[in-house]
Design a protein around this motif. Structure first.
Motif, PDB file in Angstrom:
ATOM      1  N   PHE A 103      40.167  50.879  46.859  1.00  0.00           N
ATOM      2  CA  PHE A 103      40.531  50.246  48.241  1.00  0.00           C
ATOM      3  C   PHE A 103      39.098  49.425  48.396  1.00  0.00           C
ATOM      4  N   TYR A 104      38.152  50.134  48.440  1.00  0.00           N
ATOM      5  CA  TYR A 104      36.756  49.471  48.680  1.00  0.00           C
ATOM      6  C   TYR A 104      36.413  48.327  47.772  1.00  0.00           C
ATOM      7  N   SER A 105      36.565  48.589  46.357  1.00  0.00           N
ATOM      8  CA  SER A 105      36.252  47.736  45.583  1.00  0.00           C
ATOM      9  C   SER A 105      36.962  46.407  45.748  1.00  0.00           C
ATOM     10  N   ASN A 111      35.289  39.859  50.012  1.00  0.00           N
ATOM     11  CA  ASN A 111      34.711  39.602  51.181  1.00  0.00           C
ATOM     12  C   ASN A 111      35.184  39.688  52.445  1.00  0.00           C
ATOM     13  N   GLY A 112      36.055  40.784  52.686  1.00  0.00           N
ATOM     14  CA  GLY A 112      36.720  41.126  53.970  1.00  0.00           C
ATOM     15  C   GLY A 112      38.087  40.387  54.181  1.00  0.00           C
ATOM     16  N   ASN A 113      38.291  39.379  53.438  1.00  0.00           N
ATOM     17  CA  ASN A 113      39.617  38.573  53.648  1.00  0.00           C
ATOM     18  C   ASN A 113      40.721  39.430  53.141  1.00  0.00           C
ATOM     19  N   TYR A 114      40.969  40.574  53.940  1.00  0.00           N
ATOM     20  CA  TYR A 114      42.033  41.611  53.488  1.00  0.00           C
ATOM     21  C   TYR A 114      43.425  41.003  53.580  1.00  0.00           C
ATOM     22  N   ILE A 115      43.744  39.945  54.401  1.00  0.00           N
ATOM     23  CA  ILE A 115      45.179  39.686  54.392  1.00  0.00           C
ATOM     24  C   ILE A 115      45.632  38.807  53.097  1.00  0.00           C
ATOM     25  N   ALA A 116      44.617  38.035  52.593  1.00  0.00           N
ATOM     26  CA  ALA A 116      44.786  37.484  51.220  1.00  0.00           C
ATOM     27  C   ALA A 116      45.425  38.640  50.075  1.00  0.00           C
ATOM     28  N   ILE A 117      44.787  39.519  49.939  1.00  0.00           N
ATOM     29  CA  ILE A 117      44.900  40.696  49.306  1.00  0.00           C
ATOM     30  C   ILE A 117      45.797  41.935  49.762  1.00  0.00           C
ATOM     31  N   ALA A 118      46.566  41.694  50.845  1.00  0.00           N
ATOM     32  CA  ALA A 118      47.044  42.487  51.461  1.00  0.00           C
ATOM     33  C   ALA A 118      47.883  43.652  50.548  1.00  0.00           C
ATOM     34  N   ASN A 119      48.809  43.128  49.642  1.00  0.00           N
ATOM     35  CA  ASN A 119      49.551  43.879  48.575  1.00  0.00           C
ATOM     36  C   ASN A 119      48.720  44.601  47.899  1.00  0.00           C
ATOM     37  N   GLU A 120      47.545  44.106  47.390  1.00  0.00           N
ATOM     38  CA  GLU A 120      46.631  44.840  46.380  1.00  0.00           C
ATOM     39  C   GLU A 120      46.127  46.087  47.080  1.00  0.00           C
ATOM     40  N   LEU A 121      45.636  45.916  48.417  1.00  0.00           N
ATOM     41  CA  LEU A 121      44.974  46.985  49.432  1.00  0.00           C
ATOM     42  C   LEU A 121      46.156  47.875  49.370  1.00  0.00           C
ATOM     43  N   LEU A 122      47.277  47.561  49.790  1.00  0.00           N
ATOM     44  CA  LEU A 122      48.374  48.458  50.087  1.00  0.00           C
ATOM     45  C   LEU A 122      48.772  49.300  48.817  1.00  0.00           C
ATOM     46  N   ALA A 143      49.156  47.247  39.438  1.00  0.00           N
ATOM     47  CA  ALA A 143      49.636  45.905  39.453  1.00  0.00           C
ATOM     48  C   ALA A 143      51.195  45.973  39.728  1.00  0.00           C
ATOM     49  N   LYS A 144      51.842  46.918  39.175  1.00  0.00           N
ATOM     50  CA  LYS A 144      53.077  46.935  39.340  1.00  0.00           C
ATOM     51  C   LYS A 144      53.642  46.990  40.932  1.00  0.00           C
ATOM     52  N   ILE A 145      52.947  48.191  41.525  1.00  0.00           N
ATOM     53  CA  ILE A 145      53.432  48.468  42.871  1.00  0.00           C
ATOM     54  C   ILE A 145      52.866  47.103  43.671  1.00  0.00           C
ATOM     55  N   SER A 146      51.851  46.560  43.468  1.00  0.00           N
ATOM     56  CA  SER A 146      51.301  45.441  44.095  1.00  0.00           C
ATOM     57  C   SER A 146      52.127  44.269  44.146  1.00  0.00           C
ATOM     58  N   LYS A 147      52.545  43.940  43.064  1.00  0.00           N
ATOM     59  CA  LYS A 147      53.886  43.046  42.848  1.00  0.00           C
ATOM     60  C   LYS A 147      54.810  43.154  43.752  1.00  0.00           C
ATOM     61  N   LEU A 148      55.389  44.516  43.699  1.00  0.00           N
ATOM     62  CA  LEU A 148      56.727  44.912  44.410  1.00  0.00           C
ATOM     63  C   LEU A 148      56.487  44.701  45.835  1.00  0.00           C
ATOM     64  N   LEU A 149      55.304  44.896  46.454  1.00  0.00           N
ATOM     65  CA  LEU A 149      54.955  44.787  47.748  1.00  0.00           C
ATOM     66  C   LEU A 149      55.272  43.681  48.477  1.00  0.00           C
ATOM     67  N   LEU A 150      55.088  42.597  47.619  1.00  0.00           N
ATOM     68  CA  LEU A 150      55.178  41.026  48.131  1.00  0.00           C
ATOM     69  C   LEU A 150      56.571  41.077  48.486  1.00  0.00           C
ATOM     70  N   ASP A 151      57.594  41.646  48.067  1.00  0.00           N
ATOM     71  CA  ASP A 151      58.780  41.462  48.756  1.00  0.00           C
ATOM     72  C   ASP A 151      59.416  42.700  49.798  1.00  0.00           C
ATOM     73  N   ALA A 152      58.265  43.462  49.924  1.00  0.00           N
ATOM     74  CA  ALA A 152      58.442  44.582  51.028  1.00  0.00           C
ATOM     75  C   ALA A 152      58.367  43.847  52.560  1.00  0.00           C
ATOM     76  N   LYS A 153      59.387  44.483  53.386  1.00  0.00           N
ATOM     77  CA  LYS A 153      59.199  43.863  54.747  1.00  0.00           C
ATOM     78  C   LYS A 153      57.944  44.263  55.422  1.00  0.00           C
ATOM     79  N   VAL A 154      57.405  43.097  56.281  1.00  0.00           N
ATOM     80  CA  VAL A 154      56.366  43.618  57.013  1.00  0.00           C
ATOM     81  C   VAL A 154      56.204  44.849  57.770  1.00  0.00           C
ATOM     82  N   GLY A 155      57.612  45.182  58.391  1.00  0.00           N
ATOM     83  CA  GLY A 155      57.632  46.305  59.503  1.00  0.00           C
ATOM     84  C   GLY A 155      57.578  47.448  58.498  1.00  0.00           C
ATOM     85  N   ASP A 156      57.688  47.422  57.246  1.00  0.00           N
ATOM     86  CA  ASP A 156      57.718  48.674  56.575  1.00  0.00           C
ATOM     87  C   ASP A 156      56.333  49.043  55.906  1.00  0.00           C
TER      88      ASP A 156
END
Length: 220
Positions: A103-105, A111-122, A143-156
């Motif tokens: 998460f930290y890496s 550079n703190g732009n967390y929204i651009a990599i939201a799926n990777e952080l999650l 990598a698999k979960i990161s890609k999968l999360l792109l299709d997740a609902k924001v509310g989830d």
């Protein structure tokens, strides 16, 4: 034309794209509105531009929720994305060191732009739900979960990101200090190993001198 009916109904991919669109200063307001509807509907820019102005205005009114994000998003205990059931890491007792490190890496590299990599952080905090054994985070599945999360609902899923960003903000000095100390210990250990001739002989020759020494001591 079908649009998500509320903020929580958007996919994480749509949320990320809308954020990037909002930050793009090279696009004028009218083009941004057209692009917004294209992102939300999945239709092409050309299709949106072919619509009657009244229709466009109607759809923009429906999509007004994009500028009014809810302050408190729920964090469900589990949710399904396609065929995979995911569950969040919600306590320090469940959290592993490799989750914090990843998460930290990622956050530092962005550079703190967390929204651009939201799926990777999650993807460092969500893991596949296991019925027969304890669900654990696995870097190999990131990598698999990161890609999968792109299709997740924001509310989830997005509520968990805000939760951990708040947690990180509060605990960053302690976490960074601990990680730095751990890295220093590893670096010092590796340095000692590299200058330890006996250990290097052991790695090179298999049994090596260490085993020989131990055998002699056992005989005595």
């Amino acid at each position: 034309m079908k649009l998500p009916y509320c903020f929580e109904d958007m996919t994480l991919s749509q949320f990320i794209k809308l954020s990037e669109l909002e930050q793009d200063k090279s696009i004028d307001i009218l083009d941004k509105q057209v692009s917004k509807l294209s992102i939300l509907s999945g239709k092409s820019i050309e299709y949106i531009e072919s619509l009657d102005y009244k229709e466009v205005k109607k759809y923009l009114a429906k999509a007004n929720y994009t500028s009014n994000a809810p302050k408190n998003l729920r964090i469900p205990k589990r949710f399904r994305v396609k065929t995979v059931m995911l569950t969040p890491t919600m306590s320090l007792q469940e959290m592993k060191v490799n989750q914090l490190v990843d998460f930290y890496s990622l956050l530092k590299a962005a550079n703190g732009n967390y929204i651009a990599i939201a799926n990777e952080l999650l993807a460092t905090m969500f893991k596949p739900l296991s019925i027969f054994k304890k669900s654990v985070y696995s870097p190999e599945n990131h990598a698999k979960i990161s890609k999968l999360l792109l299709d997740a609902k924001v509310g989830d899923c997005l509520g968990l990101l805000f939760f951990y960003l708040d947690f990180w903000k509060r605990c960053e000095p302690i976490i960074v200090r601990s990680l730095t100390q751990s890295q220093q210990v590893i670096a010092e250990l590796m340095k000692e190993i590299q200058i330890d001739k006996e250990f290097q002989d052991f790695l090179t020759n298999g049994a090596g001198n260490i085993m020989s020494t131990n055998v002699v001591k056992t005989k005595e």
